[in-house]
Design a protein around this motif. Structure first.
Motif, PDB file in Angstrom:
ATOM      1  N   ILE A  68       0.843  -1.192   0.000  1.00 17.64           N
ATOM      2  CA  ILE A  68       0.000   0.000   0.000  1.00 17.64           C
ATOM      3  C   ILE A  68       0.880   1.245   0.000  1.00 17.64           C
ATOM      4  CG2 ILE A  68      -1.805   1.249   1.232  1.00 17.64           C
ATOM      5  CD1 ILE A  68      -2.565  -1.436   2.545  1.00 17.64           C
ATOM      6  N   ASN A  69       0.755   2.040  -1.058  1.00 22.53           N
ATOM      7  CA  ASN A  69       1.468   3.315  -1.184  1.00 22.53           C
ATOM      8  C   ASN A  69       2.968   3.179  -0.926  1.00 22.53           C
ATOM      9  OD1 ASN A  69       1.728   6.088  -1.659  1.00 22.53           O
ATOM     10  ND2 ASN A  69       1.448   6.590   0.513  1.00 22.53           N
ATOM     11  N   PRO A  70       3.649   2.273  -1.614  1.00 24.15           N
ATOM     12  CA  PRO A  70       5.100   2.156  -1.407  1.00 24.15           C
ATOM     13  C   PRO A  70       5.829   3.403  -1.909  1.00 24.15           C
ATOM     14  CG  PRO A  70       4.408   0.832  -3.278  1.00 24.15           C
ATOM     15  CD  PRO A  70       3.146   1.344  -2.637  1.00 24.15           C
ATOM     16  N   GLN A  71       6.843   3.797  -1.174  1.00 24.19           N
ATOM     17  CA  GLN A  71       7.619   4.977  -1.532  1.00 24.19           C
ATOM     18  C   GLN A  71       9.104   4.688  -1.405  1.00 24.19           C
ATOM     19  OE1 GLN A  71       6.331   8.295   0.841  1.00 24.19           O
ATOM     20  NE2 GLN A  71       4.251   8.290  -0.001  1.00 24.19           N
ATOM     21  N   PRO A 101      19.010   4.417  -1.667  1.00 26.60           N
ATOM     22  CA  PRO A 101      17.562   4.400  -1.429  1.00 26.60           C
ATOM     23  C   PRO A 101      17.172   3.572  -0.209  1.00 26.60           C
ATOM     24  CG  PRO A 101      18.109   2.779  -3.087  1.00 26.60           C
ATOM     25  CD  PRO A 101      19.406   3.446  -2.713  1.00 26.60           C
ATOM     26  N   SER A 102      15.972   3.822   0.251  1.00 29.84           N
ATOM     27  CA  SER A 102      15.286   2.936   1.193  1.00 29.84           C
ATOM     28  C   SER A 102      13.835   2.852   0.733  1.00 29.84           C
ATOM     29  CB  SER A 102      15.378   3.447   2.630  1.00 29.84           C
ATOM     30  OG  SER A 102      14.766   4.713   2.761  1.00 29.84           O
ATOM     31  N   ILE A 103      13.179   1.758   1.067  1.00 31.31           N
ATOM     32  CA  ILE A 103      11.788   1.551   0.672  1.00 31.31           C
ATOM     33  C   ILE A 103      10.921   1.555   1.918  1.00 31.31           C
ATOM     34  CG2 ILE A 103      10.130  -0.051  -0.375  1.00 31.31           C
ATOM     35  CD1 ILE A 103      12.414  -1.088  -2.137  1.00 31.31           C
ATOM     36  N   HIS A 104       9.867   2.374   1.889  1.00 31.19           N
ATOM     37  CA  HIS A 104       8.907   2.451   2.991  1.00 31.19           C
ATOM     38  C   HIS A 104       7.532   2.116   2.415  1.00 31.19           C
ATOM     39  CE1 HIS A 104      11.589   5.722   5.110  1.00 31.19           C
ATOM     40  NE2 HIS A 104      12.294   4.703   4.633  1.00 31.19           N
ATOM     41  N   THR A 105       6.890   1.134   2.985  1.00 33.65           N
ATOM     42  CA  THR A 105       5.587   0.738   2.455  1.00 33.65           C
ATOM     43  C   THR A 105       4.732   0.116   3.543  1.00 33.65           C
ATOM     44  OG1 THR A 105       4.483  -0.565   0.724  1.00 33.65           O
ATOM     45  CG2 THR A 105       6.393  -1.562   1.770  1.00 33.65           C
ATOM     46  N   GLN A 106       3.435   0.158   3.338  1.00 36.47           N
ATOM     47  CA  GLN A 106       2.535  -0.627   4.161  1.00 36.47           C
ATOM     48  C   GLN A 106       2.249  -1.950   3.443  1.00 36.47           C
ATOM     49  OE1 GLN A 106      -0.423   2.708   4.713  1.00 36.47           O
ATOM     50  NE2 GLN A 106      -0.403   1.952   6.830  1.00 36.47           N
ATOM     51  N   VAL A 107       1.989  -2.983   4.229  1.00 35.39           N
ATOM     52  CA  VAL A 107       1.726  -4.321   3.697  1.00 35.39           C
ATOM     53  C   VAL A 107       0.441  -4.837   4.325  1.00 35.39           C
ATOM     54  CG1 VAL A 107       2.606  -6.670   3.436  1.00 35.39           C
ATOM     55  CG2 VAL A 107       4.213  -4.733   3.519  1.00 35.39           C
ATOM     56  N   ARG A 108      -0.458  -5.340   3.479  1.00 39.75           N
ATOM     57  CA  ARG A 108      -1.704  -5.906   3.997  1.00 39.75           C
ATOM     58  C   ARG A 108      -1.521  -7.417   4.171  1.00 39.75           C
ATOM     59  NH1 ARG A 108      -6.358  -3.367   3.921  1.00 39.75           N
ATOM     60  NH2 ARG A 108      -5.810  -2.132   2.076  1.00 39.75           N
ATOM     61  N   LEU A 109      -1.584  -7.878   5.416  1.00 42.25           N
ATOM     62  CA  LEU A 109      -1.477  -9.304   5.688  1.00 42.25           C
ATOM     63  C   LEU A 109      -2.726 -10.031   5.200  1.00 42.25           C
ATOM     64  CD1 LEU A 109       0.060  -9.263   9.290  1.00 42.25           C
ATOM     65  CD2 LEU A 109       1.238  -9.193   7.080  1.00 42.25           C
ATOM     66  N   ASP A 110      -2.642 -11.355   5.136  1.00 42.41           N
ATOM     67  CA  ASP A 110      -3.753 -12.155   4.618  1.00 42.41           C
ATOM     68  C   ASP A 110      -5.041 -11.927   5.385  1.00 42.41           C
ATOM     69  OD1 ASP A 110      -2.334 -13.295   2.558  1.00 42.41           O
ATOM     70  OD2 ASP A 110      -1.640 -14.990   3.761  1.00 42.41           O
ATOM     71  N   MET A 111      -4.929 -11.674   6.692  1.00 41.90           N
ATOM     72  CA  MET A 111      -6.136 -11.499   7.502  1.00 41.90           C
ATOM     73  C   MET A 111      -6.632 -10.060   7.506  1.00 41.90           C
ATOM     74  SD  MET A 111      -4.055 -10.034   9.881  1.00 41.90           S
ATOM     75  CE  MET A 111      -4.888  -9.867  11.437  1.00 41.90           C
ATOM     76  N   GLY A 112      -5.994  -9.202   6.680  1.00 33.77           N
ATOM     77  CA  GLY A 112      -6.464  -7.837   6.514  1.00 33.77           C
ATOM     78  C   GLY A 112      -5.700  -6.799   7.298  1.00 33.77           C
ATOM     79  N   LYS A 113      -4.935  -7.204   8.297  1.00 34.79           N
ATOM     80  CA  LYS A 113      -4.168  -6.268   9.097  1.00 34.79           C
ATOM     81  C   LYS A 113      -3.103  -5.585   8.232  1.00 34.79           C
ATOM     82  CE  LYS A 113      -2.104  -4.266  12.593  1.00 34.79           C
ATOM     83  NZ  LYS A 113      -2.714  -3.112  13.299  1.00 34.79           N
TER      84      LYS A 113
END
Length: 362
Positions: free
Chosen positions: A173-176, A186-198
């Motif tokens: 989600i919205n990787p930057q 560089p560095s990568i900052h992102t959100q990740v949606r786990l299988d259970m939705g978290k």
């Protein structure tokens, strides 16, 4: 022979004291790394003193006391990363509905031609997330083979040994891509949606090492790590992964843990020495995974040689938010916050100077 033993004793004592000098210069900071090696040498030398030395001579006692103090300091630094210490992260409990996440972190070494070895490793273990470091366009083209299984990607191909690629089966989600301290690292900052939705946060780093061929000082590396530590919200669910070009027991890495509140799954378990893959006696842990206390530990294993100077590391964590209060977060002191701000300021200045020098040389 006794003279050689005394010389080695002096080397262990000197290297131990040298490592505690508060300096950013690489020729000081390099002493953070070989603590395990110095312990082995130190015990060998201590045995040599016991067998060979004249215990009627007061210098024997001086060498033995100095060596004993040096070994005590070295053991204090590394014992937390063995089974003799209390585990910082609890072992996961088997559950039929457990939510797990598996990461494979691999510094591939840019000129490494054995790309199929990593591809085979990915196909064998099927991690949820693959992070490659030092990956360039050639590596990106080779890894396109796994993309049908990894539809979410972040690609930063570079030929300066700091390229970075992220492949994920889980939604990103919205990787930057950020360049925190030095303009081409560089560095990568992102959100990740786990299988259970978290939704969790994932931060991927590969700062510049202090060395005669890279950076004269460790300050840009230290600043990048501490910047991230200060940025992380302790209320978030977080994983930090990458080749940090620093050992887990260093002053900076431990301060990063206290500031970020993240846990190290190796504490109370074992070393995961990943570099140098071709030199067994010169190995230490440079590739790391830290995480918040919403996770418990399933496994963390060093993978087989893939032709790089680093071994890949495969880590599996289990999402168990109910264990948060049973796994206390490291806590920063006021001195930690003050020192981290000073280091970040100096690191940003050093990074800016590096960028200007590169522009002038180009």
């Amino acid at each position: 022979m006794l003279l050689l033993v005394e010389i080695l004793a002096g080397l262990v004592i000197f290297a131990t004291m040298w490592s505690f000098i508060p300096s950013f210069y690489w020729w000081v900071r390099v002493a953070d790394f070989p603590r395990i090696q110095l312990i082995f040498i130190g015990f060998f030398v201590l045995f040599g003193l016991i067998v060979l030395a004249d215990w009627q001579d007061w210098t024997t006692f001086a060498w033995a006391v100095g060596l004993g103090l040096a070994l005590s300091l070295q053991l204090y630094m590394v014992l937390p990363y063995t089974f003799l210490w209390k585990k910082q992260v609890q072992t996961a409990v088997e559950k039929p509905d457990a939510h797990r996440i598996t990461l494979l972190v691999s510094n591939v070494l840019t000129p490494n031609e054995n790309k199929q070895a990593l591809i085979n490793l990915v196909k064998q273990h099927q991690p949820d997330i693959l992070l490659t470091l030092e990956s360039d366009t050639a590596w990106e083209q080779a890894l396109s083979e796994i993309e049908p299984d990894y539809p979410y990607t972040v690609k930063v191909p570079l030929d300066n040994l700091y390229g970075m690629h992220l492949y994920s089966k889980l939604e990103l989600i919205n990787p930057q891509v950020h360049y925190l301290v030095v303009g081409d690292i560089p560095s990568i900052h992102t959100q990740v949606r786990l299988d259970m939705g978290k939704v969790i946060w994932l931060y991927c780093l590969h700062p510049m090492p202090p060395s005669p061929t890279e950076a004269d000082k460790s300050v840009t590396r230290d600043a990048e790590l501490l910047m991230l530590g200060r940025y992380i919200d302790v209320q978030d669910t977080v994983i930090v992964a990458g080749d940090l070009n620093d050992v887990a027991w260093s002053h900076t890495t431990k301060m990063f843990q206290r500031i970020s509140g993240l846990l190290d799954p190796r504490i109370g378990r074992h070393f995961i020495n990943t570099f140098h893959a071709d030199l067994p006696f010169l190995r230490w842990a440079l590739d790391h995974v830290f995480h918040s206390n919403y996770f418990t530990f399933v496994a963390m294993k060093r993978m087989p040689h893939i032709g790089s100077d680093h071994f890949p590391v495969l880590t599996t964590l289990q999402y168990e938010p109910e264990t948060k209060h049973e796994q206390p977060e490291p806590e920063a002191t006021p001195d930690d916050h003050a020192e981290s701000l000073t280091t970040i300021t100096e690191g940003l200045q050093e990074g800016k100077a590096m960028d200007m020098q590169r522009e002038n040389n180009s």
